[in-house]
Design a protein around this motif. Sequence first.
Motif, PDB file in Angstrom:
ATOM      1  N   UNK A  16       2.191   1.852  -3.437  1.00 13.58           N
ATOM      2  CA  UNK A  16       1.099   2.352  -4.278  1.00 13.58           C
ATOM      3  C   UNK A  16       0.819   3.836  -4.001  1.00 13.58           C
ATOM      4  N   UNK A  17       0.914   4.216  -2.740  1.00 15.71           N
ATOM      5  CA  UNK A  17       0.586   5.587  -2.336  1.00 15.71           C
ATOM      6  C   UNK A  17       1.703   6.550  -2.735  1.00 15.71           C
ATOM      7  N   UNK A  18       2.926   6.025  -2.847  1.00 11.74           N
ATOM      8  CA  UNK A  18       4.059   6.852  -3.285  1.00 11.74           C
ATOM      9  C   UNK A  18       4.002   7.094  -4.778  1.00 11.74           C
ATOM     10  N   UNK A  19       3.566   6.066  -5.523  1.00 14.57           N
ATOM     11  CA  UNK A  19       3.714   6.108  -6.985  1.00 14.57           C
ATOM     12  C   UNK A  19       2.482   5.492  -7.650  1.00 14.57           C
ATOM     13  N   UNK A  20       1.628   6.380  -8.161  1.00 18.10           N
ATOM     14  CA  UNK A  20       0.390   5.914  -8.795  1.00 18.10           C
ATOM     15  C   UNK A  20       0.672   5.033 -10.016  1.00 18.10           C
ATOM     16  N   UNK A  44       0.164   1.295  -9.554  1.00 15.65           N
ATOM     17  CA  UNK A  44      -1.149   0.807  -9.109  1.00 15.65           C
ATOM     18  C   UNK A  44      -1.447  -0.589  -9.650  1.00 15.65           C
ATOM     19  N   UNK A  46       0.830  -1.210   0.000  1.00 15.52           N
ATOM     20  CA  UNK A  46       0.000   0.000   0.000  1.00 15.52           C
ATOM     21  C   UNK A  46       0.868   1.265   0.000  1.00 15.52           C
TER      22      UNK A  46
END
Lengths: 222, 222
Positions: free
Chosen positions: A173-177, A180, A170
């Motif tokens: 994912x939150x650092x680098x879209x 995803x 997670x």
Amino acid sequence: MDHTLKAVDEELAALARDVAELGALAVSQLKDALRAFAQRDAELGREVAARDERLDALDAAVERNAIRFIALRQPMADDLRRPITAMKTAMNLERCGDLAKNIAKRVGKMAEAPGQAQAEAIADLGRLVAERLEAVMTAYAARDASGALEVWARDEEVDALHDRVFAEILACMSRDAGQARVCTHLMFIAKNLERIGDHATNVAEMVHYQITGHDLSGRPKL
Amino acid sequence: MDHTLKAVDEELAALARDVAELGALAVSQLKDALRAFAQRDAELGREVAARDERLDALDAAVERNAIRFIALRQPMADDLRRPITAMKTAMNLERCGDLAKNIAKRVGKMAEAPGQAQAEAIADLGRLVAERLEAVMTAYAARDASGALEVWARDEEVDALHDRVFAEILACMSRDAGQARVCTHLMFIAKNLERIGDHATNVAEMVHYQITGHDLSGRPKL
């Protein structure tokens, strides 16, 4: 030993052999799926997926033979536990096979390589889960109630590691879209591994119940 | 009708009643979980989760009574189908309940509101899946093989809608890394709904098999 008792014993032994074979297949499917993931080997992933049919067929055979045994032999109480736990154990192992197949199929769908930290986190979780599944099948084969109890009691280790792996994915994912898509595959792989761990716990309950008649789950049983 | 035949009939009717009750509970748990999600009602989510025990208990009762029936009545061929399909249908419905519970529990964990487009996509998928589960339980109650066949044949509609919903959520995640956490919940909710759809398909196969003796799945059965 009279003729009927001998036949009963042989039928129960045959059920146990099929369940043990199914368990060995589930473990090797899981290990191969994890190897396919670690080595990004889509071909091996496809082989694992194709082999799943064998597990489905064995599960169906165990169910058929267990029901036939119950209908023909009319076992009561203690003797009823063995065909029923064979049937339910087979069902859980077949589900482990489905989850391993789902992991294996994702290998071919992951266009990009996952980050190293995330891949290692999945590998750690996979190793722990495979070790648990193997341990519970060893307890099954040896009719070892305390071995089953140990797998059951350590249930939360898999959940705790899953939660750490999930947080790692997670965060990525939150650092680098842009991550995803690949991270979504990793999340479902982690969830599948956690669910295999849950099935190993279920099997541990059944092995313990079959041997001791004592229900660890607190759920209503026979 | 002699005494034994009457008892057999009554036992089978009692099994069917329990399965129908379990099905009605599974449908209402799913609908309430979806309502909790749509209204962001964490309290309702907790109520749904707490009610899951009732489904577990009913499933355990169906299994216990089906096995007892098989052991005591020694039914063969056609008569064996009814307790077995009751047991397997109950198992699938209990799993639907678990998945509804998982959706309900996520409502309380979603700190942020999901985007409107994503929330509507989930609501659409939820409505379709609830409608399928309800339709197959109607077919079960009416012993309606063609109703079951219709649910079974339209299996791919749920999968297709799930894939569209999934793409919508993934796109949102890929646009905005800040949405990673809430979108992850949405993905698991969508996956849970797809899995409830799969269970509805399984139940449709069993209802059809119980009535006609014809296996839609192509899998080995009794």
